[in-house]
Design an enzyme around this catalytic site. Structure first.
Site, PDB file in Angstrom:
ATOM      1  CG  HIS A 271    -136.552 109.265 -13.302  1.00 15.47           C
ATOM      2  ND1 HIS A 271    -136.251 110.099 -12.243  1.00 15.47           N
ATOM      3  CD2 HIS A 271    -135.508 108.387 -13.397  1.00 15.47           C
ATOM      4  CE1 HIS A 271    -135.080 109.771 -11.732  1.00 15.47           C
ATOM      5  NE2 HIS A 271    -134.617 108.735 -12.405  1.00 15.47           N
ATOM      6  CG  ASP A 322    -132.132 109.227  -8.960  1.00 18.46           C
ATOM      7  OD1 ASP A 322    -131.337 108.279  -8.978  1.00 18.46           O
ATOM      8  OD2 ASP A 322    -132.579 109.745  -9.996  1.00 18.46           O
TER       9      ASP A 322
END
Length: 448
Positions: A271, A322
């Site tokens: 991220h 994810d």
């Protein structure tokens, strides 16, 4: 065993070549012959555009059971997390294998040949270990083997629920007890029993600076260093994480990781959303990678990370699906560019070729497979073929294969997938999990 694959069109990293013959022996490409004309006798013909296999550098397989469910109402990351805990509480080694096998088959059907599984559901509900303390991780490894894709099991240290102070974290909440080994030393002792295999790499992960107290970060980093293993960490995904870290330690999460020896070329921050300029310089200067997960980051309203600045500073980019709001690495690749266009109101932050490299070679490198993600002699024989006859990909401009793949194609356009020289997807159907859709429906229903 030797086999020749004839590729109607192949993206060779810088350009597209028509009529390419790949010779494969013992799972590796032994020769790449361009200008091959028509298929040589006995060759396996792959019609369409062939690219290197895609690497999904960040996966939580059990989050696939959340698809659709967490779209009810508005909510926040934190309300999403409560639903996630409920699904995690229902997992067992058997149910996790069943779900992950179908999820990894979905990935294969989307052209993914390697997955980085960020794995933290280690123990039974309540935190008691299974008779095999790695039963959950072994279930994921077995699921990937049946689906035919490579796996890097990023066994994750998850020890606390929040930062308490400079020296310790808050104890895990009841939902998190099954994630925790108690200490980083106990985590390392359990992870020691996991072994690499032909299609398996064992790596490490620090869930976050919230979940691993500062004084135990170096234990995880040292474990990975001793094994030359990849090390991943959720980094600055939420502003609340940054605020808590600054309050307790007086530094950002990135600086805290640097101070404890976590950053470096084997490490990937996942991220990397809410970073300071100094954070970006630290990550780039240490060649720490960045894994962007645009479909999850936008689904959770986390924000858009500074990917162009990170790459310019020296941080290699990779991509992951994810939480599996969708499983489509072509969508992740174009989303990175298109999200940045919205933020900056300018176009062209990456070429299509650079985005495709993030989804292939650079993703594999982040997962400890540096010899994958390229169609060249000596590389692992992992590749994906897209149809050029769907309503999305028909009529491509000659030579613009990367542009077609990244900005036109989607997972549904994948027709054939080869891993280690073995064809695991043929004409859009999975070789060993032909019922991936019904299998996913049944596995998800059992966890809701």
């Amino acid at each position: 065993m030797q086999v020749t694959y004839w590729l109607e069109h192949a993206w060779l990293g810088a350009h597209v070549e028509p009529g390419v013959a790949l010779e494969v022996r013992d799972g590796r490409i032994t020769a790449v012959r361009t200008g091959a004309g028509g298929p040589p006798p006995g060759a396996v013909v792959l019609r369409g555009l062939t690219v290197p296999g895609l690497a999904n550098a960040h996966s939580h397989a059990f989050h696939r059971a959340l698809r659709g469910t967490v779209q009810v109402g508005s909510g926040t990351f934190w309300t999403w997390r409560e639903v996630m805990y409920q699904v995690a509480s229902r997992l067992s080694p058997d149910t996790y294998f069943t779900l992950a096998r179908a999820v990894y088959a979905e990935m294969a059907l989307a052209g993914i040949t390697a997955v980085g599984e960020f794995h933290y559901v280690h123990h039974a509900p309540g935190g008691a270990p299974y008779s095999d303390p790695n039963a959950m991780g072994e279930a994921l490894i077995a699921a990937a083997a049946e689906a035919g894709i490579r796996i890097t099991l990023l066994d994750t240290a998850y020890l606390s629920s929040a930062i308490r102070n400079k020296h310790s974290g808050e104890p895990p909440n009841p939902h998190q007890l099954r994630f925790s080994d108690g200490t980083a030393d106990a985590w390392a002792q359990r992870a020691d029993a996991l072994k690499d295999g032909e299609q398996v790499r064992i790596g490490a992960a620090i869930h976050s600076v919230r979940a691993v107290p500062a004084e135990q970060l170096s234990t995880v980093a040292s474990w990975a260093s001793a094994r030359n293993a990849p090390l991943h960490v959720h980094l600055s995904e939420q502003t609340a994480e940054n605020d808590a870290c600054l309050a307790a330690h007086g530094v950002t999460p990135t600086r805290l990781l640097a101070d404890h020896g976590v950053l470096g070329p084997r490490t990937t921050g996942v991220h990397n959303t809410h970073l300071t300029d100094d954070d970006i310089a630290l990550l780039g200067g240490t060649a720490t990678g960045t894994c962007m997960c645009p479909t999850t980051e936008r689904d959770l309203a986390d924000g858009i990370g500074p990917a162009p600045a990170l790459q310019a500073a020296g941080s290699p980019l990779s991509l992951g699906s994810d939480s599996h709001a969708v499983i489509d690495l072509f969508e992740e690749a174009r989303a990175m560019e298109l999200d940045e266009r919205l933020r900056s109101r300018t176009r062209g932050h990456w070429t299509a070729a650079a985005l495709l490299r993030a989804a292939t070679a650079d993703g594999h490198a982040a997962l400890g497979w540096p010899d994958a993600g390229r169609l060249e002699q000596g590389a692992l024989a992992d590749f994906t073929t897209l149809t050029l006859e769907s309503v999305r990909t028909a009529g491509p401009v000659p030579g613009l294969g990367a542009e077609t793949a990244v900005f036109a194609a989607c997972a549904a356009d994948v027709r054939d997938v080869v891993v280690g020289g073995r064809r695991i997807v043929r004409d859009g159907s999975h070789a060993t999990v032909p019922d991936a859709g019904p299998a996913l429906a049944e596995a998800v229903a059992a966890l809701r």
